[in-house]
Design a protein around this motif. Structure first.
Motif, PDB file in Angstrom:
ATOM      1  N   ILE A   1       9.616   4.850 -11.019  1.00  0.00           N
ATOM      2  CA  ILE A   1       9.636   5.428  -9.429  1.00  0.00           C
ATOM      3  C   ILE A   1      10.886   5.972  -9.384  1.00  0.00           C
ATOM      4  CG2 ILE A   1       9.682   4.936  -7.093  1.00  0.00           C
ATOM      5  CD1 ILE A   1       7.780   2.195  -7.861  1.00  0.00           C
ATOM      6  N   LYS A   2      10.856   7.672  -9.374  1.00  0.00           N
ATOM      7  CA  LYS A   2      12.277   8.369  -9.274  1.00  0.00           C
ATOM      8  C   LYS A   2      12.710   8.281  -7.675  1.00  0.00           C
ATOM      9  CE  LYS A   2      10.232  12.791  -9.935  1.00  0.00           C
ATOM     10  NZ  LYS A   2       8.762  12.555 -10.617  1.00  0.00           N
ATOM     11  N   ASP A   3      11.900   8.099  -7.087  1.00  0.00           N
ATOM     12  CA  ASP A   3      12.134   8.418  -5.541  1.00  0.00           C
ATOM     13  C   ASP A   3      12.519   7.244  -4.803  1.00  0.00           C
ATOM     14  OD1 ASP A   3      12.436   9.178  -2.803  1.00  0.00           O
ATOM     15  OD2 ASP A   3      10.209   9.924  -2.581  1.00  0.00           O
ATOM     16  N   ILE A   4      14.052   7.375  -4.401  1.00  0.00           N
ATOM     17  CA  ILE A   4      14.295   5.892  -3.848  1.00  0.00           C
ATOM     18  C   ILE A   4      13.747   5.403  -2.595  1.00  0.00           C
ATOM     19  CG2 ILE A   4      16.476   5.843  -5.262  1.00  0.00           C
ATOM     20  CD1 ILE A   4      17.902   6.686  -2.412  1.00  0.00           C
ATOM     21  N   ASN A   5      12.917   6.535  -1.910  1.00  0.00           N
ATOM     22  CA  ASN A   5      12.304   6.339  -0.638  1.00  0.00           C
ATOM     23  C   ASN A   5      11.278   5.409  -0.766  1.00  0.00           C
ATOM     24  OD1 ASN A   5      14.009   7.850   1.111  1.00  0.00           O
ATOM     25  ND2 ASN A   5      13.355   9.803   0.491  1.00  0.00           N
TER      26      ASN A   5
ATOM     27  N   LEU B   1      20.615   3.972  -3.922  1.00  0.00           N
ATOM     28  CA  LEU B   1      19.596   2.933  -3.563  1.00  0.00           C
ATOM     29  C   LEU B   1      20.608   1.722  -2.855  1.00  0.00           C
ATOM     30  CD1 LEU B   1      16.771   1.745  -3.113  1.00  0.00           C
ATOM     31  CD2 LEU B   1      16.631   0.995  -5.236  1.00  0.00           C
ATOM     32  N   GLY B   2      21.452   1.625  -3.740  1.00  0.00           N
ATOM     33  CA  GLY B   2      22.224   0.318  -3.521  1.00  0.00           C
ATOM     34  C   GLY B   2      23.116   0.515  -2.162  1.00  0.00           C
ATOM     35  N   LYS B   3      23.323   1.629  -1.805  1.00  0.00           N
ATOM     36  CA  LYS B   3      24.027   2.038  -0.615  1.00  0.00           C
ATOM     37  C   LYS B   3      23.128   1.727   0.781  1.00  0.00           C
ATOM     38  CE  LYS B   3      25.958   5.996   0.863  1.00  0.00           C
ATOM     39  NZ  LYS B   3      26.005   7.297   0.639  1.00  0.00           N
ATOM     40  N   LYS B   4      21.775   2.085   0.435  1.00  0.00           N
ATOM     41  CA  LYS B   4      20.711   2.476   1.685  1.00  0.00           C
ATOM     42  C   LYS B   4      20.268   1.065   1.572  1.00  0.00           C
ATOM     43  CE  LYS B   4      20.557   6.865   2.672  1.00  0.00           C
ATOM     44  NZ  LYS B   4      19.680   7.823   1.852  1.00  0.00           N
ATOM     45  N   VAL B   5      20.297   0.239   0.632  1.00  0.00           N
ATOM     46  CA  VAL B   5      19.689  -1.054   0.711  1.00  0.00           C
ATOM     47  C   VAL B   5      20.527  -1.862   1.401  1.00  0.00           C
ATOM     48  CG1 VAL B   5      18.989  -3.203  -0.548  1.00  0.00           C
ATOM     49  CG2 VAL B   5      18.016  -0.988  -0.997  1.00  0.00           C
ATOM     50  N   ALA B   6      22.015  -1.913   1.024  1.00  0.00           N
ATOM     51  CA  ALA B   6      23.160  -2.794   1.721  1.00  0.00           C
ATOM     52  C   ALA B   6      23.173  -2.393   3.178  1.00  0.00           C
ATOM     53  CB  ALA B   6      24.348  -2.383   1.018  1.00  0.00           C
ATOM     54  N   GLU B   7      22.921  -1.078   3.529  1.00  0.00           N
ATOM     55  CA  GLU B   7      22.925  -0.707   5.116  1.00  0.00           C
ATOM     56  C   GLU B   7      21.829  -1.300   5.758  1.00  0.00           C
ATOM     57  OE1 GLU B   7      24.783   3.538   4.244  1.00  0.00           O
ATOM     58  OE2 GLU B   7      22.897   3.480   5.106  1.00  0.00           O
TER      59      GLU B   7
ATOM     60  N   HIS C   1       0.910  -1.485  -0.032  1.00  0.00           N
ATOM     61  CA  HIS C   1       0.165   0.094  -0.114  1.00  0.00           C
ATOM     62  C   HIS C   1       0.903   1.369  -0.030  1.00  0.00           C
ATOM     63  CE1 HIS C   1      -3.335  -2.362   0.222  1.00  0.00           C
ATOM     64  NE2 HIS C   1      -3.085  -2.971   1.313  1.00  0.00           N
ATOM     65  N   ILE C   2       1.805   1.242  -1.075  1.00  0.00           N
ATOM     66  CA  ILE C   2       2.624   2.450  -1.086  1.00  0.00           C
ATOM     67  C   ILE C   2       2.185   3.186  -2.571  1.00  0.00           C
ATOM     68  CG2 ILE C   2       4.765   3.465  -1.467  1.00  0.00           C
ATOM     69  CD1 ILE C   2       5.833   1.093   0.634  1.00  0.00           C
ATOM     70  N   MET C   3       1.688   4.370  -2.630  1.00  0.00           N
ATOM     71  CA  MET C   3       1.319   4.904  -3.907  1.00  0.00           C
ATOM     72  C   MET C   3       2.702   5.417  -4.474  1.00  0.00           C
ATOM     73  SD  MET C   3      -1.187   5.576  -5.687  1.00  0.00           S
ATOM     74  CE  MET C   3      -1.313   6.240  -7.104  1.00  0.00           C
ATOM     75  N   ALA C   4       3.046   4.612  -5.820  1.00  0.00           N
ATOM     76  CA  ALA C   4       4.165   5.289  -6.445  1.00  0.00           C
ATOM     77  C   ALA C   4       3.869   5.018  -7.880  1.00  0.00           C
ATOM     78  CB  ALA C   4       5.421   4.276  -5.955  1.00  0.00           C
ATOM     79  N   GLY C   5       4.992   5.609  -8.504  1.00  0.00           N
ATOM     80  CA  GLY C   5       5.001   5.395  -9.928  1.00  0.00           C
ATOM     81  C   GLY C   5       4.656   6.477 -10.778  1.00  0.00           C
TER      82      GLY C   5
ATOM     83  N   SER D   1      11.065  -1.343   4.407  1.00  0.00           N
ATOM     84  CA  SER D   1      10.935  -1.658   5.718  1.00  0.00           C
ATOM     85  C   SER D   1       9.407  -2.233   6.264  1.00  0.00           C
ATOM     86  CB  SER D   1      11.160  -0.011   6.553  1.00  0.00           C
ATOM     87  OG  SER D   1       9.745   0.443   6.906  1.00  0.00           O
ATOM     88  N   VAL D   2       8.668  -2.100   5.328  1.00  0.00           N
ATOM     89  CA  VAL D   2       7.299  -2.769   5.496  1.00  0.00           C
ATOM     90  C   VAL D   2       7.886  -4.363   5.219  1.00  0.00           C
ATOM     91  CG1 VAL D   2       5.059  -3.166   4.553  1.00  0.00           C
ATOM     92  CG2 VAL D   2       5.718  -0.976   4.642  1.00  0.00           C
ATOM     93  N   MET D   3       8.710  -4.674   4.401  1.00  0.00           N
ATOM     94  CA  MET D   3       8.904  -5.965   3.972  1.00  0.00           C
ATOM     95  C   MET D   3       9.560  -6.512   5.264  1.00  0.00           C
ATOM     96  SD  MET D   3       7.893  -7.292   1.189  1.00  0.00           S
ATOM     97  CE  MET D   3       6.416  -6.134   0.857  1.00  0.00           C
ATOM     98  N   PHE D   4      10.574  -5.692   5.846  1.00  0.00           N
ATOM     99  CA  PHE D   4      11.301  -6.414   7.119  1.00  0.00           C
ATOM    100  C   PHE D   4      10.091  -6.644   8.105  1.00  0.00           C
ATOM    101  CE2 PHE D   4      15.492  -4.160   5.795  1.00  0.00           C
ATOM    102  CZ  PHE D   4      15.966  -5.552   5.401  1.00  0.00           C
ATOM    103  N   GLY D   5       9.115  -5.716   8.238  1.00  0.00           N
ATOM    104  CA  GLY D   5       8.155  -6.151   9.207  1.00  0.00           C
ATOM    105  C   GLY D   5       7.574  -7.519   9.057  1.00  0.00           C
ATOM    106  N   MET D   6       7.110  -7.663   7.756  1.00  0.00           N
ATOM    107  CA  MET D   6       6.363  -8.883   7.349  1.00  0.00           C
ATOM    108  C   MET D   6       7.278 -10.057   7.438  1.00  0.00           C
ATOM    109  SD  MET D   6       3.169  -8.174   6.383  1.00  0.00           S
ATOM    110  CE  MET D   6       3.158  -6.440   7.300  1.00  0.00           C
ATOM    111  N   SER D   7       8.599  -9.692   7.276  1.00  0.00           N
ATOM    112  CA  SER D   7       9.493 -11.016   7.388  1.00  0.00           C
ATOM    113  C   SER D   7       9.593 -11.939   8.691  1.00  0.00           C
ATOM    114  CB  SER D   7      10.866 -10.437   6.850  1.00  0.00           C
ATOM    115  OG  SER D   7      11.513  -9.737   7.899  1.00  0.00           O
TER     116      SER D   7
END
Ligand SMILES: *Cc1c(COP(=O)(O)O)cnc(C)c1O
Length: 401
Positions: free
Chosen positions: A190-194, A238-244, A140-144, A201-207
């Motif tokens: 989607i240009k906004d990496i956020n 994005l790669g940097k943030k995802v790795a972190e 439920h994230i509006m993007a694109g 972060s939603v996926m981590f919660g679901m995991s």
């Protein structure tokens, strides 16, 4: 940056005729390198979303680069296997398909991504934990770039809502399903990496609900420029943030997860060119039309998504700039571009549409009983025909006379 020059495109048009789709293999390689480089600090796996361009020669090229394959239909799965992808490197992400099709995918041994409760239940009842599955969630994230290409919003048909996580949990528990992955894909351009980071972060919660999880699939939607000044998704950042984020998650939970991506446009949009011929120049009280020998039956994105495709007149690059409306030959409103400045167009000139690799030929049809264009792949400076232009007989192929 790998590009094809006007003279290379003109030569392809001379050799193979127009309209013709031309793809540049080196550009696909360049984009793939950019992505793998951006995610080198992650345990990342890149699945090419082949619905964007499925010619088997493109699939083979992408395979040669080391990519895996994302498929949305059983036929794409079959094409992928035929191109040589290993079954474990194919992910099948269907939507609203018959259970029979899911069974066929299971028989072929590929990864399966399930996107509704009903199928999840049927799959669990039949196979319990004997075959691993991925679950497509709607975060439920509006993007694109555009509502039509957004898939994460509340009205979307895609995925199982994260608010149904308890229902998913009950099915997993009662059937013993072996869930190894969770997936999201919130749209295109989607240009906004956020958007990806919020999704993650939603996926981590679901995991937490899936103790046997091995990967999180963040889908795609990476944007590439379509016109000068357009932004591109900052995949390095994005790669940097995802790795972190994954490192942090591992520290907190002790779980080491892979991250998967499914780029289509990012890999093949810019590699493609549609070369057409100006048939007529038509002056009306309102505008000057350039009528070309193509239409939305060949490139539907401008009509369907109001997409901007950069156009150049490669036959008269130094002509006086003038304003045109570029239209196709289909008997319906069929506009490629309004009020577009092009160097003076004369009847017979060749026009090139840029960014025609992704969702170009793939969405072509035979509307108006017109023929689909040829496809040509340029690799190592050599142009090879990879699909013959339709001929009249193709229109009748399946008709019973
Ligand atoms: C279409 C699609 C993609 C690719 O989207 P792009 O915007 O072309 O990168 C990836 N994953 C899924 C599930 C899709 O349906």
């Amino acid at each position: 940056m790998a590009t094809l020059t006007s003279s290379e495109l003109t030569n392809v048009a001379k050799e193979f005729g127009t309209p013709v789709y031309v793809y540049h293999a080196e550009k696909i390689s360049e984009q793939y390198q950019k992505l793998t480089n951006a995610f080198k600090k992650c345990d990342a796996k890149i699945f090419y979303a082949c619905k964007s361009l499925t010619n088997i020669n493109i699939l083979k090229h992408v395979l040669s680069l080391g990519a895996s394959l994302d498929c949305v239909s059983i036929n794409e799965v079959k094409l992928g296997l035929m191109a040589g992808f290993a079954k474990e490197n194919i992910l099948y992400t269907p939507n609203c398909v018959d259970f029979e099709e899911i069974l066929e995918a299971k028989e072929s041994g590929v990864n399966i991504n399930i996107d509704n409760i009903s199928i999840l239940e049927q799959f669990g009842n039949k196979f319990a934990g004997s075959y691993p599955v991925c679950i497509r969630l709607n975060p439920h994230i509006m993007a694109g770039g555009n509502f039509k290409i957004s898939t994460g919003h509340v009205d979307s048909k895609f995925g199982i809502s994260i608010h149904q996580i308890r229902h998913i949990g009950r099915i997993v528990k009662t059937t013993g399903l072996h869930v190894t992955g969770i997936h999201m894909h919130t749209g295109s351009e989607i240009k906004d990496i956020n958007v990806f980071l919020m999704g993650l972060s939603v996926m981590f919660g679901m995991s937490e609900h899936f103790p046997k999880l091995e990967y999180i699939d963040l889908g795609s939607g990476f944007k590439v420029p379509y016109q000068p000044g357009d932004p591109e998704t900052d995949v390095d950042e994005l790669g940097k943030k995802v790795a972190e984020a994954f490192a942090q998650h591992e520290k907190e939970t002790g779980k080491k997860l892979q991250v998967w991506f499914e780029p289509g446009k990012y890999l093949v949009s810019q590699c493609g060119y549609l070369v057409v011929k100006a048939n007529v120049i038509k002056q009306t009280p309102a505008t000057v039309f350039v009528g070309v020998n193509s239409g939305f039956n060949h490139l539907i994105r401008p009509m369907m998504y109001e997409a901007y495709h950069h156009i150049e007149n490669v036959s008269n690059p130094n002509g006086t700039p003038r304003i045109y409306t570029v239209v196709g030959n289909i008997c319906e409103t069929d506009t490629f571009a309004w009020d577009r400045t092009l160097t003076e167009v004369r009847e017979g000139d060749l026009l090139v549409f840029y960014n025609a690799g992704a969702y170009g030929f793939e969405m072509a049809s035979n509307f108006n009983s017109r023929l689909k264009p040829a496809e040509v792949l340029v690799k190592d400076g050599e142009a090879k025909l990879i699909r013959k232009r339709d001929v009249f007989e193709d229109l009748l192929k399946n008709q019973i006379i």
